[in-house]
Design a protein around this motif. Structure first.
Motif, short mmCIF file in Angstrom:
data_model
loop_
_atom_site.label_atom_id
_atom_site.label_comp_id
_atom_site.label_asym_id
_atom_site.label_seq_id
_atom_site.Cartn_x
_atom_site.Cartn_y
_atom_site.Cartn_z
N GLY A 229 -7.99 7.04 1.59
CA GLY A 229 -8.74 6.42 2.55
C GLY A 229 -8.55 5.30 3.13
N THR A 230 -7.05 4.94 2.86
CA THR A 230 -6.51 3.68 3.68
C THR A 230 -5.45 4.19 4.72
OG1 THR A 230 -4.74 3.38 1.97
CG2 THR A 230 -7.08 2.17 1.77
N PRO B 126 -9.62 -5.89 4.59
CA PRO B 126 -9.72 -4.63 4.05
C PRO B 126 -9.37 -4.57 2.68
CG PRO B 126 -9.16 -4.63 6.42
CD PRO B 126 -9.18 -5.96 5.87
N ALA B 127 -8.21 -5.21 2.42
CA ALA B 127 -7.76 -5.20 1.01
C ALA B 127 -8.60 -5.90 0.06
CB ALA B 127 -6.19 -5.94 1.01
N ARG C 205 0.71 -1.30 -0.14
CA ARG C 205 -0.08 -0.16 -0.07
C ARG C 205 0.73 1.34 0.07
NH1 ARG C 205 -1.77 3.12 4.28
NH2 ARG C 205 -0.74 1.94 5.86
N TRP D 61 -4.69 2.18 7.89
CA TRP D 61 -4.55 0.69 8.16
C TRP D 61 -3.55 0.26 8.84
CZ3 TRP D 61 -5.74 -2.14 2.62
CH2 TRP D 61 -7.03 -1.87 2.24
N GLU E 118 -11.64 -6.40 0.49
CA GLU E 118 -12.95 -5.40 0.42
C GLU E 118 -12.70 -4.45 -0.47
OE1 GLU E 118 -15.76 -2.65 3.33
OE2 GLU E 118 -14.87 -4.52 3.91
N ARG E 119 -11.80 -3.60 -0.42
CA ARG E 119 -11.50 -2.44 -1.37
C ARG E 119 -11.26 -2.67 -2.59
NH1 ARG E 119 -6.50 -1.40 -3.59
NH2 ARG E 119 -6.17 0.80 -4.29
N LYS E 120 -10.99 -4.09 -3.11
CA LYS E 120 -10.68 -4.48 -4.41
C LYS E 120 -12.10 -5.08 -5.29
CE LYS E 120 -7.12 -4.88 -7.48
NZ LYS E 120 -5.88 -3.90 -7.36
N TRP F 153 -5.13 4.79 -3.33
CA TRP F 153 -5.04 4.39 -2.12
C TRP F 153 -5.56 5.23 -0.76
CZ3 TRP F 153 -4.40 -0.81 -0.52
CH2 TRP F 153 -3.76 -1.58 -1.49
N SER G 253 -4.86 -9.06 -3.82
CA SER G 253 -5.64 -7.46 -3.67
C SER G 253 -4.91 -6.43 -3.30
CB SER G 253 -6.77 -7.81 -2.61
OG SER G 253 -7.52 -8.93 -2.80
N ASP H 205 -1.44 -3.35 -7.48
CA ASP H 205 -2.33 -2.15 -8.08
C ASP H 205 -2.95 -2.68 -9.46
OD1 ASP H 205 -1.44 0.01 -6.27
OD2 ASP H 205 0.32 -0.55 -6.91
#
Length: 251
Positions: free
Chosen positions: A217-218, A145-146, A93, A221, A148-150, A215, A116, A119
């Motif tokens: 909003g992360t 989280p990774a 990240r 993390w 879900e983000r994807k 990225w 996930s 990039d």
């Protein structure tokens, strides 16, 4: 160490390769080396773009090492082990270079997390995916989280709840995990090489800023994934989980 992490640099392309004889599973040593290698590649001026891959042609990554999971006997050890996955995801990240994932075969648990965290991820038709953690009494808390983000909450929860069901590579592409699915490893490698060469010739600062935007909003993390590692570290100590892991190993 029973496994390895290596990096090769060629014409601005840094290729990071990890290996473990048990279907490229990820014990703590491999996780630590992987996080360190990704971070170092991010600061190496000779590298313009990174390719993340594993050795072999059958399994991309089998996720957590069952041998190491069974050996965990206290909360600190459990938290430290699962923090290894958190550190790899956070290294990817924070890395200022774009990372291309190469998924040649099946990805399970932490392997889905790796796919996930890159990039841009390319795969073969054999690259089925599964989040198997609930089946052994844990849950995909650190990689969640990774993932879900994807692919979104709906697709991630489908995988997390139906923990014994494989999803096809085409399903993963449709959900946004993979950008391309190829019929063969050779075709995939040709596609990766073409993209990597284009990116190696692109403006490094523009790519760095693009990644920063991707990225957004992360930023929390570091704390979030550390908290999730503690959740998994506690659950792995339960009798339920220990018995479930032993059953999986004895299949």
């Amino acid at each position: 160490m029973n496994g390895s992490v290596n990096i090769e640099i060629n014409k601005g392309i840094g290729t990071i390769t990890f290996f473990h004889p048990q279907s490229n599973s990820l014990p703590g040593e491999i996780l630590n080396l992987l996080a360190q290698t990704i971070s170092e590649a991010g600061t190496n001026e000779a590298i313009k773009v990174i390719v993340l891959k594993s050795e072999g042609d059958r399994a991309f990554c089998a996720g957590a090492s069952f041998d190491e999971l069974i050996s965990i006997d206290d909360l600190d050890t459990g938290r430290t082990f699962f923090s290894g996955f958190a550190n790899v995801i956070n290294a990817a990240r924070k890395c200022p270079k774009l990372i291309i994932g190469r998924v040649q075969g099946k990805a399970v648990g932490g392997g889905v997390g790796l796919a996930s965290a890159v990039d841009y991820c390319m795969a073969t038709q054999f690259a089925s995916v599964k989040l198997s953690e609930l089946a052994i009494g844990i849950g995909p808390f650190v990689v969640g989280p990774a993932v879900e983000r994807k692919i979104g909450v709906s697709a991630m929860s489908q995988m997390a709840i139906n923990a014994t069901e494989w999803q096809t590579a085409q399903w993963a592409k449709d959900k946004g995990l993979y950008t391309e699915v190829y019929d063969s490893v050779q075709d995939m490698d040709a596609g990766i090489q073409e993209l990597a060469e284009k990116l190696a010739a692109s403006n490094p600062e523009a790519m760095r800023l693009l990644k920063q935007i991707f990225w957004e909003g992360t930023e929390h993390w570091d704390e979030l994934l550390a908290e999730r590692a503690g959740m998994s570290g506690k659950l792995v100590l339960s009798d339920f989980t220990r018995n479930a892991i032993h059953k999986f190993k004895n299949k």
